[in-house]
Write an enzyme that holds these catalytic residues in place. Structure first.
Site, PDB file in Angstrom:
ATOM      1  CB  CYS A 187       0.832  -2.653  13.408  1.00 35.92           C
ATOM      2  SG  CYS A 187       1.440  -2.301  11.712  1.00 35.92           S
TER       3      CYS A 187
ATOM      4  CB  CYS B 255       2.741   7.340   3.286  1.00 33.99           C
ATOM      5  SG  CYS B 255       3.088   5.983   4.441  1.00 33.99           S
TER       6      CYS B 255
ATOM      7  CB  CYS C 299       3.667  -3.235  16.424  1.00 30.84           C
ATOM      8  SG  CYS C 299       5.304  -3.004  16.172  1.00 30.84           S
TER       9      CYS C 299
ATOM     10  CB  CYS D 288       0.078   1.685   6.308  1.00 30.35           C
ATOM     11  SG  CYS D 288       0.485   2.265   4.591  1.00 30.35           S
TER      12      CYS D 288
ATOM     13  CD  GLU E  71      -2.582  -1.046   2.589  1.00 33.26           C
ATOM     14  OE1 GLU E  71      -2.636  -0.077   3.379  1.00 33.26           O
ATOM     15  OE2 GLU E  71      -3.094  -2.114   3.133  1.00 33.26           O
TER      16      GLU E  71
ATOM     17  CB  CYS F  53       5.993  -5.654   8.965  1.00 40.26           C
ATOM     18  SG  CYS F  53       7.157  -4.922  10.360  1.00 40.26           S
TER      19      CYS F  53
END
Ligand code: SAH
Ligand code: SF4
Length: 346
Positions: free
Chosen positions: A119, A105, A116, A333, A92, A112
Site C-alpha cells: 500500500c 471514497c 501494509c 489511494c 486523496e 497510515c
C-alpha cells in the site's frame, strides 16, 4: 488552531455552544443546516443575527479542503482528487459513478501507521488523524466540483479508520444526520485492515454500515508477510471478531482480497480461504492488486483471478471481481499523494 471546529459538532453540541454565547437554542439547527449544505463562511448564513455571525467568526472556524489536483479518467469518468488541508497536509478522495449513483471514497488519516507492504498510503507512516469535518469536506468538495449529490460513501481511502475511531464514528453520525447530508448508514462502508479492538468497539454501537475487512491472505504466514497488523491480531482472532460483530449487527461482512501474483492466488489459497470463512455470512471482493511504484508486487493474471473466484464459489463462498475504475489515473489511494510529495522533494 485553537478556534472551535464547529463542523465536527452534533446539533446538541452546537446548542450548548450557542447557549454559552447567550443565543437561543433553535439557532443550532440553522447553523448545522448551513454547514452541512457546504457553506464555508459564517457571513453567508443569512438567517442568523449579525451578532451571532460575528461571535461565530470570532470563536469558530469552518473546515474545508482545497482541490489541488483533479484527474478525470477518460475510460469511466472516475475523478481522483488531491486535497490540501488547512495545515498544508494532503489527502486523496475518489469519486466514482455507478448505475445507482455517485460513490465517494474518502481518507480518514494523513498517511497510515499500519505499514501494509502493498500500500502506498502507509509508506511515510502516520502524519495525523483527520477530523470528522475534514472527512465530510472531502464529500462536499466533490459534490460542489461536479454539481452532483453523493449517495454512497466508502471509508477506503488513505488511513485506517479504526485507528482514528472517535473521529470516524463522529463522521458517521454527522453524515447520516437527516438535517445534514442525510446519507444513510446502509450506504456507507468502513474498511479496516483488521484492528480487532476497533471491531469490538464498533459492534457495541450496532450501526447498519457495511464492515469491510482487508483480509488479503488465508494463512498467517502470508498475511504477516504483507500486513504487520497480523502479528498483533492473527487471522483467527480477526475472524472471531467478525463472527462476534455479526452476532450483534446481523450485517453481512465484506472481505477484500487483493490478488497478488504468486503470493496469495493459488487454488490452495482459495480452498484455505473458504475454510476460514465458514460460518460467516459474507461476500468476497477480489481485487486485481494495483501496482505501486515503491513495491515489488504484481497483480495476478485475469484468468487466475477468474479461476480463484470459481474455486471459491465451488466451496460455497460468493465472490465478485472488483471492476477496475480509473485505471488510467492511478486511482488506487495513496499514489497521487506520493507523486506530489515526490515532486516537492526534487
Ligand atoms: N486502512 C483501511 C482502509 C483503506 S485501504 C484498510 O486497509 O482496509 C483500502 C483498501 O485498499 C484496502 O482493502 C487495502 O488493503 C487496499 N489496497 C491498498 N493498496 C492496494 C494495492 N496496491 N492494490 C490493491 N488494493 C490495495
Ligand atoms: Fe493503512 Fe489500509 Fe494502506 Fe494498510 S492498506 S497501510 S491499513 S491504508
Amino acid at each position: 488552531m485553537d478556534k472551535i471546529d464547529i463542523k465536527s459538532m452534533t446539533i446538541p453540541e452546537i446548542e450548548e455552544l450557542v447557549k454559552k454565547m447567550g443565543q437561543p437554542k433553535f439557532r443550532a439547527s440553522q447553523i448545522f443546516k448551513w454547514l452541512h449544505s457546504g457553506t464555508v463562511s459564517f457571513d453567508e448564513m443569512s438567517n442568523l443575527s449579525k451578532e451571532l455571525r460575528s461571535l461565530l467568526n470570532e470563536q469558530c472556524y469552518i473546515a474545508d479542503v482545497e482541490i489541488i489536483r483533479r484527474l478525470e479518467s477518460q475510460i469511466d469518468g472516475t475523478v481522483k482528487y488531491l486535497y490540501r488541508l488547512y495545515d498544508g497536509q494532503t489527502v486523496e478522495s475518489v469519486l466514482m459513478k455507478y448505475n445507482h449513483g455517485y460513490t465517494v471514497c474518502i481518507s480518514t488519516q494523513v498517511g497510515c501507521r499500519m505499514g501494509c507492504k502493498f500500500c502506498a498510503s502507509g509508506i511515510g507512516g502516520l502524519i495525523r488523524n483527520l477530523t470528522a469535518s475534514e472527512m465530510l469536506s472531502q464529500i462536499m468538495a466533490a459534490q460542489r466540483d461536479n454539481g452532483i449529490r453523493v449517495s454512497n460513501v466508502v471509508m477506503m481511502g488513505m488511513g485506517e479508520p479504526l485507528d482514528n475511531f472517535e473521529n470516524s464514528v463522529r463522521f458517521l453520525k454527522l453524515v447520516s444526520d437527516d438535517k445534514g447530508m442525510n446519507i444513510g448508514l446502509r450506504h456507507i462502508s468502513l474498511s479496516t485492515s483488521g484492528v480487532v479492538k476497533g471491531i469490538y468497539d464498533l459492534a457495541q454501537l450496532n450501526l447498519p454500515i457495511t464492515l469491510s475487512i482487508s483480509l488479503h491472505a488465508a494463512t498467517d504466514e502470508i498475511r504477516s508477510r504483507t500486513m504487520p497488523v497480523n502479528n498483533k491480531w492473527n487471522i483467527d482472532a480477526l475472524l472471531k471478531a467478525c463472527k462476534d460483530y455479526q452476532k450483534i449487527t446481523t450485517r453481512r461482512i465484506s472481505f477484500e482480497y487483493a490478488m497478488i501474483q504468486g503470493v496469495n492466488d493459488s487454488d490452495e489459497d482459495a480452498l484455505l480461504l473458504s475454510k476460514k470463512l465458514k460460518g460467516i455470512m459474507c461476500h468476497v471482493n477480489l481485487i486485481p492488486a494495483n501496482p505501486v511504484v515503491e513495491t515489488e508486487f504484481k497483480k495476478s493474471e485475469h484468468k487466475r483471478i477468474e479461476n480463484f473466484r470459481s474455486k471459491l464459489e465451488q466451496y460455497g463462498v460468493t465472490a465478485t471481481i472488483r471492476r477496475t475504475l480509473g485505471a488510467d489515473i492511478n486511482a488506487s489511494c495513496g499514489q497521487l499523494r506520493r507523486q506530489e510529495l515526490g515532486k516537492e522533494e526534487v
